[in-house]
Design an enzyme around this catalytic site. Structure first.
Site, mmCIF file in Angstrom:
data_model
loop_
_atom_site.group_PDB
_atom_site.id
_atom_site.type_symbol
_atom_site.label_atom_id
_atom_site.label_comp_id
_atom_site.label_asym_id
_atom_site.label_seq_id
_atom_site.Cartn_x
_atom_site.Cartn_y
_atom_site.Cartn_z
ATOM 1 N N ASP A 168 49.017 37.826 27.125
ATOM 2 C CA ASP A 168 48.393 37.671 28.437
ATOM 3 C C ASP A 168 48.646 36.245 28.935
ATOM 4 O O ASP A 168 48.525 35.264 28.186
ATOM 5 C CB ASP A 168 46.884 37.941 28.338
ATOM 6 N N ILE A 169 48.968 36.133 30.211
ATOM 7 C CA ILE A 169 49.330 34.834 30.785
ATOM 8 C C ILE A 169 48.106 33.913 30.927
ATOM 9 O O ILE A 169 48.262 32.687 31.026
ATOM 10 C CB ILE A 169 50.026 35.051 32.151
ATOM 11 N N ASN A 184 40.045 47.909 31.210
ATOM 12 C CA ASN A 184 39.280 47.783 32.452
ATOM 13 C C ASN A 184 39.713 48.875 33.423
ATOM 14 O O ASN A 184 40.907 49.125 33.593
ATOM 15 C CB ASN A 184 39.523 46.404 33.085
ATOM 16 N N VAL A 219 45.655 44.847 37.568
ATOM 17 C CA VAL A 219 46.996 45.437 37.533
ATOM 18 C C VAL A 219 46.831 46.936 37.323
ATOM 19 O O VAL A 219 46.221 47.366 36.321
ATOM 20 C CB VAL A 219 47.860 44.818 36.418
ATOM 21 N N HIS A 221 46.407 49.438 30.720
ATOM 22 C CA HIS A 221 46.729 48.484 29.665
ATOM 23 C C HIS A 221 45.514 48.271 28.791
ATOM 24 O O HIS A 221 44.374 48.340 29.244
ATOM 25 C CB HIS A 221 47.216 47.153 30.241
ATOM 26 N N HIS A 234 43.686 45.551 26.410
ATOM 27 C CA HIS A 234 43.585 44.149 26.013
ATOM 28 C C HIS A 234 43.227 44.091 24.530
ATOM 29 O O HIS A 234 42.286 44.757 24.096
ATOM 30 C CB HIS A 234 42.461 43.438 26.761
HETATM 31 P P1 AMP Z 1 43.113 43.499 34.075
HETATM 32 O O1 AMP Z 1 42.296 42.430 34.738
HETATM 33 O O2 AMP Z 1 42.358 44.302 33.071
HETATM 34 O O3 AMP Z 1 43.850 44.360 35.094
HETATM 35 O O4 AMP Z 1 44.199 42.735 33.218
HETATM 36 C C1 AMP Z 1 45.377 42.226 33.766
HETATM 37 C C2 AMP Z 1 45.779 41.073 32.912
HETATM 38 O O5 AMP Z 1 47.115 40.745 33.203
HETATM 39 C C3 AMP Z 1 44.958 39.803 33.135
HETATM 40 O O6 AMP Z 1 44.270 39.454 31.937
HETATM 41 C C4 AMP Z 1 46.007 38.764 33.539
HETATM 42 O O7 AMP Z 1 45.758 37.490 32.995
HETATM 43 C C5 AMP Z 1 47.281 39.374 32.987
HETATM 44 N N1 AMP Z 1 48.506 38.948 33.654
HETATM 45 C C6 AMP Z 1 48.716 38.794 34.988
HETATM 46 N N2 AMP Z 1 49.993 38.439 35.206
HETATM 47 C C7 AMP Z 1 50.608 38.370 33.997
HETATM 48 C C8 AMP Z 1 51.927 38.066 33.572
HETATM 49 N N3 AMP Z 1 52.919 37.734 34.434
HETATM 50 N N4 AMP Z 1 52.197 38.078 32.236
HETATM 51 C C9 AMP Z 1 51.225 38.394 31.361
HETATM 52 N N5 AMP Z 1 49.955 38.716 31.705
HETATM 53 C C10 AMP Z 1 49.648 38.711 33.001
#
Ligand code: AMP
Length: 118
Positions: free
Chosen positions: A30-31, A88, A97, A101, A103
């Site tokens: 995760d970024i 989520n 997103v 996914h 976590h």
């Molecule tokens: P959610 O909030 O459950 O939809 O999780 C989406 C996750 O994607 C968040 O924890 C972000 O930090 C992560 N995220 C967003 N952009 C990127 C990226 N380019 N590479 C890796 N993780 C990302």
């Protein structure tokens, strides 16, 4: 077509730190990590925007995400200490997103969760 950010990561159109891959699942860091270990596991070939969209015949896909996380925990050596997996779903859970996914959070004693605003 998976036009989400994660679709672009699957197609290697944008970079990610990929730490796990099998025939169905991709895992990458995760970024914006919320724990010392924070990895996202996503389905590679099937696009399901949210858990609300998951069909009965796609149930095994979620199992594959969980198994991938458990395997990663074993291979990285923190399975015995423990970890948390979270999915989520939509706004109230903070989904940002819209490609399902899982976590994986680990590497520290994690705080409790789930309280409104918490
Ligand atoms: P959610 O909030 O459950 O939809 O999780 C989406 C996750 O994607 C968040 O924890 C972000 O930090 C992560 N995220 C967003 N952009 C990127 C990226 N380019 N590479 C890796 N993780 C990302």
């Amino acid at each position: 077509m998976n036009d989400t950010l994660f679709g672009k990561i699957i197609r290697r159109e944008i970079p990610a730190t990929i730490v796990y891959e099998d025939d169905e699942v991709l895992g990458f860091k995760d970024i914006a990590p919320q724990a010392p270990v924070h990895v996202l596991f996503i389905p590679k070939a099937v696009h399901v925007p949210t858990l609300n969209d998951l069909k009965t015949d796609q149930a095994a896909l979620v199992g594959r995400l969980v198994l991938a996380a458990a395997e990663y925990a074993r291979t990285e050596g923190f399975a015995e200490n423990g970890y948390r997996v979270v999915m989520n779903c939509r706004e109230d859970a903070g989904q940002t997103v819209y490609h399902i996914h899982l976590h994986l959070l680990a590497g520290a004693t994690l705080g409790r969760f789930g309280a409104p605003g918490g």
